[in-house]
Scaffold this active site. Sequence first.
Site, PDB file in Angstrom:
ATOM      1  N   GLU A  60       0.833  -1.206   0.000  1.00  0.00           N
ATOM      2  CA  GLU A  60       0.000   0.000   0.000  1.00  0.00           C
ATOM      3  C   GLU A  60       0.868   1.258   0.000  1.00  0.00           C
ATOM      4  O   GLU A  60       0.583   2.235  -0.698  1.00  0.00           O
ATOM      5  CB  GLU A  60      -0.930   0.015   1.226  1.00  0.00           C
ATOM      6  N   CYS A  88      -2.275  -3.081   7.181  1.00  0.00           N
ATOM      7  CA  CYS A  88      -1.846  -2.952   8.575  1.00  0.00           C
ATOM      8  C   CYS A  88      -2.171  -1.538   9.046  1.00  0.00           C
ATOM      9  O   CYS A  88      -2.601  -0.690   8.268  1.00  0.00           O
ATOM     10  CB  CYS A  88      -0.342  -3.246   8.695  1.00  0.00           C
TER      11      CYS A  88
HETATM   12 ZN   LIG Z   1       1.157  -2.228   5.779  1.00  0.00          ZN
END
Ligand SMILES: [Zn+2]
Length: 169
Positions: A60, A88
Amino acid sequence: MPKVSEGEVAFVRRAIELACTAVGDGHHPFAAVLVSSQGQVLFEGTNLVAKSGDPIDHAEVNTLRSAYRMHGLGSIIGAALYVSGEPCTMCAGMIVRFGISRVVFAAPESVLISLWKPTAGFKSYPSAKVFQAAGSAIEVIGGVLIEESKKPFELYHSQLTAREPTRTS
Ligand SMILES: [Zn+2]
């Protein structure tokens, strides 16, 4: 059933495919696809930690960083991010910070942990609380294509096994 269109499922599937390709190139099994509010793919990124040695090189982060450099923040605000696994907390913070309006991911963190087998001492901090901070500005849908999302992890672990030295007794 999650509220996602066929087109969005295709983007999630693309992220899973990219994660499989990344594993073949010696990377970790994570990938993301960023699509503008006009439907243009802005960037497709993978996790580069294994080769770069930079622990924040998550899929990401790499996707948003590259899209920012190529297209500018104006194109990113309001975009949608399709990810092979649940972001995350670090990535969730970046996603909120960049004004992403929609996140659709495949494997939820519970599945990720069982498949990725993180090192001892790993603590789970669900990203949902970070996304909640953005309120209605962002919509997050998880658990799309869960069965398919297991493939890059299976590939990763099969390659690890293949790389282990052969024992001769
Ligand atoms: Zn991450």
